[in-house]
Design a protein around this motif. Structure first.
Motif, PDB file in Angstrom:
ATOM      1  N   THR A 158      50.137  60.020  27.903  1.00 42.92           N
ATOM      2  CA  THR A 158      50.968  58.841  28.182  1.00 42.92           C
ATOM      3  C   THR A 158      52.420  59.219  28.448  1.00 42.92           C
ATOM      4  N   THR A 159      52.878  60.293  27.853  1.00 39.57           N
ATOM      5  CA  THR A 159      54.284  60.677  27.970  1.00 39.57           C
ATOM      6  C   THR A 159      54.522  61.673  29.088  1.00 39.57           C
ATOM      7  N   ASN A 166      48.465  53.759  28.393  1.00 41.34           N
ATOM      8  CA  ASN A 166      48.938  52.897  29.478  1.00 41.34           C
ATOM      9  C   ASN A 166      48.983  53.645  30.809  1.00 41.34           C
TER      10      ASN A 166
HETATM   11  C1  LIG Z   1      53.434  54.688  28.119  1.00 43.19           C
HETATM   12  O1  LIG Z   1      53.503  54.842  26.727  1.00 43.19           O
HETATM   13  C2  LIG Z   1      54.275  55.953  26.307  1.00 43.19           C
HETATM   14  C3  LIG Z   1      54.085  56.130  24.824  1.00 43.19           C
HETATM   15  O2  LIG Z   1      54.057  54.889  24.160  1.00 43.19           O
HETATM   16  C4  LIG Z   1      55.693  55.754  26.725  1.00 43.19           C
HETATM   17  O3  LIG Z   1      56.474  56.856  26.305  1.00 43.19           O
HETATM   18  C5  LIG Z   1      55.727  55.631  28.220  1.00 43.19           C
HETATM   19  O4  LIG Z   1      57.029  55.360  28.646  1.00 43.19           O
HETATM   20  C6  LIG Z   1      54.820  54.535  28.720  1.00 43.19           C
HETATM   21  N1  LIG Z   1      54.724  54.630  30.148  1.00 43.19           N
HETATM   22  C7  LIG Z   1      54.671  53.575  30.890  1.00 43.19           C
HETATM   23  C8  LIG Z   1      54.546  53.836  32.366  1.00 43.19           C
HETATM   24  O5  LIG Z   1      54.728  52.453  30.454  1.00 43.19           O
END
Ligand SMILES: *[C@@H]1O[C@H](CO)[C@@H](O)[C@H](O)[C@H]1NC(C)=O
Ligand SMILES: *[C@@H]1O[C@H](CO)[C@@H](O)[C@H](O)[C@H]1NC(C)=O
Ligand SMILES: *[C@@H]1O[C@H](CO)[C@@H](O)[C@H](O)[C@H]1NC(C)=O
Ligand SMILES: *[C@@H]1O[C@H](CO)[C@@H](O)[C@H](O)[C@H]1NC(C)=O
Ligand SMILES: *[C@@H]1O[C@H](CO)[C@@H](O)[C@H](O)[C@H]1NC(C)=O
Ligand SMILES: *[C@@H]1O[C@H](CO)[C@@H](O)[C@H](O)[C@H]1NC(C)=O
Ligand SMILES: *[C@@H]1O[C@H](CO)[C@@H](O)[C@H](O)[C@H]1NC(C)=O
Ligand SMILES: *[C@@H]1O[C@H](CO)[C@@H](O)[C@H](O)[C@H]1NC(C)=O
Length: 478
Positions: A156-157, A173
């Motif tokens: 995710t990161t 996500n």
């Molecule tokens: C997805 O989740 C991660 C961890 O919670 C976060 O760091 C990241 O910014 C998120 N990415 C998006 C595209 O929302």
């Protein structure tokens, strides 16, 4: 320290009120005896021993490179030879950082291509070399390959360090589901070792998934997310390597691991792993994990201080990284059905308690923690089964183990500053020859007597602040 100052202050207040000086009673030890009864019942059986170990992760396996070739060999022999340190577990890091990963280039999508490469730099950061050398001294080495994180591009990161989830689990996500790719990647590490003649026994997808260290390789997961990954991973492992075991999940402590297992169990995931693995940092084991398991064994797979001291002594200061204390930590874990105990690094260069061996240029030192390991693992070999034991006194600790060939190891620890006389009573075994091995400030698992006995009962002494392992055999039949 604070408390004793307060007591002194109280005492002077009291005498100022005119109660007169305090006269201590004349000490008498007329009624004190130092006798303990130990019972061992070979019919009541518990967990099966996996063994003791350490890790060469994050370059630790390279830290002996400054030693002479002969000393490099001696260090590995000291750790893994059945008659010295007697370790049998080696925990490898499946590297995820640049230069250590088997997947230097990430494909744009989970459709690939995946160009896997054995990490050439120092042969997987010397981990391959350490495994090869350890195998010379222990051909049954139990190699545990464990990932701290998935490749960053699977997460995710987008980064391998500092937390994040594998894409595809709940609360992730991402555009793509990378779970199957991560499973294949972990299996590929096993294959790359197999191609080099080395068998991996245990494979893990997580290291401390409850903890985000920010600065180094790490990936988070709770038990629900572990279910989402393990339900894909477990069948893929069994298909690729039917005898390869899967671990779950190397939490930072026993309590943290219990929470994770509880969550996994709520989803019906109790059978998606073969070995329950935890670390001893943030909490130790207070009771067996059995209620959260489907019969799997439990291994403590990593612990060390992390502070900036190097403790090589057995029992001088009383600090928690002396060998004597480690004998009792392991005792406690074994009594709670833990089947093995791994230290953090095998060797390291900084003078900290993170390693069993400290290397300083061309010289090295061995911590007495290793002699606590040897007091167990030299005599209760992998495959040994723990037997029922009890001790009539609190300060004498005992476990007992029966090896596959019937020999029995009884590691006893005496926490008193006095010699204890032990009355050892055995049932459901015909052993009659005993050899004692002593570890204290002056002995390192040193043979300290051999005798025969009859009727399943013998008397022996155990020195103050010592660990003594009694190794019992049947008399040879003539
Ligand atoms: C997805 O989740 C991660 C961890 O919670 C976060 O760091 C990241 O910014 C998120 N990415 C998006 C595209 O929302
Ligand atoms: C108590 O035991 C110690 C050590 O064995 C001995 O030196 C001492 O004389 C004993 N004291 C009494 C009052 O019996
Ligand atoms: C795969 O990786 C190796 C080593 O990094 C490289 O030499 C090779 O060209 C790569 N192959 C492909 C098809 O990208
Ligand atoms: C890697 O190990 C092999 C033996 O398996 C050895 O021949 C080779 O020299 C090693 N390479 C490095 C870079 O250490
Ligand atoms: C390492 O060895 C050097 C030279 O022998 C010595 O001066 C130094 O104190 C040692 N360091 C440690 C941490 O033992
Ligand atoms: C025991 O091991 C320590 C290292 O832990 C070593 O310094 C000492 O010389 C050894 N003692 C004996 C009696 O072998
Ligand atoms: C029985 O097994 C133990 C542990 O492997 C070994 O040390 C011992 O030598 C064996 N004894 C016999 C008689 O085979
Ligand atoms: C002990 O020896 C007796 C007599 O040979 C035998 O009947 C019994 O099965 C043996 N018990 C164990 C636990 O080996």
């Amino acid at each position: 320290m604070k408390n004793s100052l307060m007591l002194t202050a109280l005492a002077s207040t009291v005498s100022a009120k005119g109660w007169g000086p305090y006269h201590p009673p004349a000490y008498s030890n007329n009624s004190l005896s130092f006798d303990a009864t130990i019972r061992v019942n070979a019919e009541q059986r518990y967990q099966t021993m996996i063994g003791g170990g350490c890790s060469g992760a994050f370059g630790a396996a390279c830290t002996t490179n400054t030693l002479s070739a002969a000393d490099q060999d001696t260090v590995v022999r000291t750790l893994f030879d059945e008659n010295i340190g007697a370790l049998s577990i080696l925990r490898n890091l499946i590297g995820s950082s640049p230069g250590t990963t088997i997947l230097p280039t990430c494909p744009a999508t989970p459709a690939g291509p995946f160009n896997y490469t054995f990490p050439a730099a120092n042969n997987d950061s010397c981990q391959l070399t350490l495994a090869q050398n350890a195998l010379k001294y222990n051909p049954d080495l139990y190699l545990y390959a464990d990932a701290w994180s998935a490749p960053g591009c699977f997460k995710t990161t987008g980064r391998e360090a500092g937390g994040g989830f594998i894409c595809g689990v709940r609360r992730s996500n991402c555009t793509y589901d990378w779970r199957e790719a991560y499973a294949n990647y972990l299996i590929e590490y096993v294959r790359l070792y197999q191609q080099r003649g080395i068998k991996v026994s245990l494979l893990g997808a997580y290291n401390e998934p409850d903890f985000n260290p920010v600065t180094y390789s790490a990936m988070l997961s709770d038990g629900y997310q572990a279910y989402d990954f393990l339900s894909i991973f477990y069948p893929m492992v069994k298909k690729a390597f039917p005898s390869l075991a899967v671990s779950c999940c190397d939490s930072t402590g026993a309590r943290q691991q219990r929470d994770l297992l509880y969550e996994l169990g709520r989803l019906g995931g109790k059978t998606l792993f073969d070995v329950n693995t935890y670390h001893n940092y943030q909490s130790d084991v207070k009771r067996p994990f059995d209620d959260l398991l489907a019969g799997q064994p439990t291994l403590e797979t990593e612990w060390s201080d992390g502070g900036n001291t190097w403790t090589r002594t057995w029992d001088v200061s009383g600090n928690n990284f002396e060998g004597f204390q480690w004998a009792i930590y392991m005792h406690n874990a074994f009594r709670n059905n833990v089947a093995g105990w791994s230290h953090w690094w095998c060797s390291w260069t900084s003078p900290t308690d993170a390693s069993l061996v400290q290397v300083n240029g061309t010289s090295y030192q061995v911590s007495a923690r290793l002699w606590a390991f040897a007091g167990y693992f030299r005599f209760a070999r992998p495959g040994a089964v723990r037997l029922f034991t009890d001790s009539s006194v609190e300060e004498v600790y005992v476990t007992a183990w029966q090896n596959k060939n019937g020999t029995i190891a009884i590691p006893v620890i005496n926490a008193a500053h006095y010699t204890y006389t032990l009355d050892v009573q055995l049932s459901a075994t015909n052993v009659s020859i005993a050899t004692a091995y002593l570890t204290d400030n002056d002995h390192n698992v040193t043979q300290a007597g051999q005798f025969t006995f009859e009727g399943g009962r013998f008397t022996a002494q155990i020195e103050p602040r010592a660990m003594k392992t009694f190794f019992l055999e049947e008399a040879a039949a003539y």
